[in-house]
Design a protein around this motif. Structure first.
Motif, PDB file in Angstrom:
ATOM      1  N   ASP A  52      43.023  52.121  43.612  1.00  0.00           N
ATOM      2  CA  ASP A  52      43.303  53.442  43.045  1.00  0.00           C
ATOM      3  C   ASP A  52      43.295  53.364  41.530  1.00  0.00           C
ATOM      4  O   ASP A  52      43.578  52.308  40.941  1.00  0.00           O
ATOM      5  CB  ASP A  52      44.669  53.950  43.527  1.00  0.00           C
ATOM      6  CG  ASP A  52      44.883  55.419  43.177  1.00  0.00           C
ATOM      7  OD1 ASP A  52      43.887  56.162  43.081  1.00  0.00           O
ATOM      8  OD2 ASP A  52      46.040  55.826  42.982  1.00  0.00           O
ATOM      9  N   VAL A  53      42.949  54.481  40.911  1.00  0.00           N
ATOM     10  CA  VAL A  53      43.014  54.632  39.457  1.00  0.00           C
ATOM     11  C   VAL A  53      43.610  56.008  39.166  1.00  0.00           C
ATOM     12  O   VAL A  53      43.079  57.022  39.640  1.00  0.00           O
ATOM     13  CB  VAL A  53      41.624  54.509  38.801  1.00  0.00           C
ATOM     14  CG1 VAL A  53      41.729  54.768  37.290  1.00  0.00           C
ATOM     15  CG2 VAL A  53      41.019  53.145  39.058  1.00  0.00           C
ATOM     16  N   VAL A  71      46.242  51.448  37.360  1.00  0.00           N
ATOM     17  CA  VAL A  71      45.341  51.031  38.431  1.00  0.00           C
ATOM     18  C   VAL A  71      46.119  50.272  39.499  1.00  0.00           C
ATOM     19  O   VAL A  71      47.166  49.680  39.208  1.00  0.00           O
ATOM     20  CB  VAL A  71      44.190  50.148  37.896  1.00  0.00           C
ATOM     21  CG1 VAL A  71      43.446  50.855  36.776  1.00  0.00           C
ATOM     22  CG2 VAL A  71      44.697  48.805  37.427  1.00  0.00           C
ATOM     23  N   THR A  93      40.353  47.564  30.582  1.00  0.00           N
ATOM     24  CA  THR A  93      39.336  48.501  31.018  1.00  0.00           C
ATOM     25  C   THR A  93      38.221  48.573  29.986  1.00  0.00           C
ATOM     26  O   THR A  93      38.469  48.530  28.785  1.00  0.00           O
ATOM     27  CB  THR A  93      39.933  49.908  31.215  1.00  0.00           C
ATOM     28  OG1 THR A  93      41.060  49.817  32.097  1.00  0.00           O
ATOM     29  CG2 THR A  93      38.917  50.864  31.821  1.00  0.00           C
ATOM     30  N   ALA A 177      34.995  51.618  38.575  1.00  0.00           N
ATOM     31  CA  ALA A 177      35.919  52.731  38.834  1.00  0.00           C
ATOM     32  C   ALA A 177      35.209  54.031  38.481  1.00  0.00           C
ATOM     33  O   ALA A 177      35.110  54.396  37.304  1.00  0.00           O
ATOM     34  CB  ALA A 177      37.191  52.565  38.015  1.00  0.00           C
ATOM     35  N   LEU A 179      35.099  57.883  38.256  1.00  0.00           N
ATOM     36  CA  LEU A 179      35.979  59.043  38.183  1.00  0.00           C
ATOM     37  C   LEU A 179      35.127  60.302  38.181  1.00  0.00           C
ATOM     38  O   LEU A 179      34.132  60.384  37.445  1.00  0.00           O
ATOM     39  CB  LEU A 179      36.847  58.996  36.923  1.00  0.00           C
ATOM     40  CG  LEU A 179      37.645  57.705  36.695  1.00  0.00           C
ATOM     41  CD1 LEU A 179      38.349  57.748  35.350  1.00  0.00           C
ATOM     42  CD2 LEU A 179      38.654  57.492  37.811  1.00  0.00           C
ATOM     43  N   LYS A 212      39.311  62.285  38.887  1.00  0.00           N
ATOM     44  CA  LYS A 212      39.995  61.579  39.973  1.00  0.00           C
ATOM     45  C   LYS A 212      39.134  60.417  40.437  1.00  0.00           C
ATOM     46  O   LYS A 212      37.908  60.522  40.503  1.00  0.00           O
ATOM     47  CB  LYS A 212      40.273  62.519  41.152  1.00  0.00           C
ATOM     48  CG  LYS A 212      41.037  61.866  42.302  1.00  0.00           C
ATOM     49  CD  LYS A 212      41.335  62.860  43.392  1.00  0.00           C
ATOM     50  CE  LYS A 212      41.998  62.174  44.595  1.00  0.00           C
ATOM     51  NZ  LYS A 212      43.290  61.568  44.228  1.00  0.00           N
ATOM     52  N   PHE A 213      39.786  59.311  40.763  1.00  0.00           N
ATOM     53  CA  PHE A 213      39.110  58.142  41.319  1.00  0.00           C
ATOM     54  C   PHE A 213      38.490  58.523  42.655  1.00  0.00           C
ATOM     55  O   PHE A 213      39.169  59.065  43.536  1.00  0.00           O
ATOM     56  CB  PHE A 213      40.130  57.018  41.477  1.00  0.00           C
ATOM     57  CG  PHE A 213      39.561  55.721  41.978  1.00  0.00           C
ATOM     58  CD1 PHE A 213      38.482  55.125  41.349  1.00  0.00           C
ATOM     59  CD2 PHE A 213      40.125  55.075  43.065  1.00  0.00           C
ATOM     60  CE1 PHE A 213      37.966  53.918  41.793  1.00  0.00           C
ATOM     61  CE2 PHE A 213      39.630  53.869  43.514  1.00  0.00           C
ATOM     62  CZ  PHE A 213      38.538  53.285  42.877  1.00  0.00           C
ATOM     63  N   THR A 214      37.206  58.252  42.817  1.00  0.00           N
ATOM     64  CA  THR A 214      36.502  58.771  43.981  1.00  0.00           C
ATOM     65  C   THR A 214      36.771  57.999  45.265  1.00  0.00           C
ATOM     66  O   THR A 214      37.049  58.584  46.307  1.00  0.00           O
ATOM     67  CB  THR A 214      34.985  58.797  43.713  1.00  0.00           C
ATOM     68  OG1 THR A 214      34.550  57.458  43.404  1.00  0.00           O
ATOM     69  CG2 THR A 214      34.657  59.716  42.538  1.00  0.00           C
TER      70      THR A 214
END
Length: 223
Positions: A52-53, A71, A93, A177, A179, A212-214
């Motif tokens: 998750d992010v 994260v 990151t 990641a 988004l 949003k993190f996909t």
């Protein structure tokens, strides 16, 4: 005398030959045992997954970039007989190969056979200087509806077999990641971002974007 000398030389050569044969046999047996142990216990590198992010804020003010995110990253030890010591771990990151957060240390742990470990570091970068093309590219990506970041972990690991612990090995982990903005099929928490000219918004005007993190992603691991 010559016969006795010849006999002694023959005995000496035979003894030397026997000793050499024993030494070679011993080396062959030891080498075979080492090979069997290596094949049986040779450690497989751990697997990492980005779960998750949570992107909390982003400021695209030129010529610097400020980013704040949390994260959740998991690691699994795939070995049946080998444990893993994570001695040092630093996470940060990047965007287009440019660091956009400062490295943050994650707790050192021991990971047993087939165990799974989870870390949730908060990473931020306050007014990180980036190249102009990097800032422009991120604005364009946000306008297009997506941003691809990479969460990276660097550190050192040791293998543990029974009571034996190996020397340290370098660990390099890279996790994509992706988004997506709320304009896509994914909805996320909205936050304010400083926009700039070049993406259809005047410089200095704040706009609300939602990223949003996909989906969870596998990471590449090098040891």
């Amino acid at each position: 005398m010559s016969k006795e000398k010849h006999h002694r030389d023959w005995i000496l050569r035979r003894c030397c030959g026997s000793i050499a044969a024993c030494i070679l046999t011993l080396f062959a047996v030891v080498g075979f045992i080492v090979l069997v142990i290596y094949l049986a216990l040779h450690p497989s590198k751990p697997s990492f997954y980005l779960q998750d992010v949570q992107l909390r804020s982003i400021d695209l003010s030129d010529p610097e970039l400020s980013l704040d995110l949390q994260v959740t990253i998991a690691s699994r030890n795939p070995n049946d007989r080998v444990g893993v010591y994570y001695k040092t771990l630093d996470a940060f990151t990047t965007y287009r190969d440019e660091p956009v957060t400062v490295p943050v240390s994650m707790p050192s742990i021991y990971q047993g056979h087939k165990d799974v470990s989870v870390w949730s570091p908060v990473m931020s970068g306050d007014a990180v200087p980036v190249a102009q093309y990097v800032a422009d590219a991120m604005k364009q990506d946000i306008a297009a509806g997506y941003v691809l970041l990479h969460v990276k972990v660097e550190g050192r690991v040791k293998w543990k077999v029974g009571s034996w612990v190996s020397g340290g090995y370098h660990l390099f982990v890279t996790c994509p990641a992706l988004l997506a903005t709320s304009g896509s099929a994914f909805a996320g928490s909205a936050f304010t971002s400083s926009a700039a000219s070049g993406v259809g918004v005047p410089a200095g005007v704040n706009t609300t974007v939602s990223l949003k993190f996909t989906h969870p992603a596998d990471c590449t691991v090098d040891v």
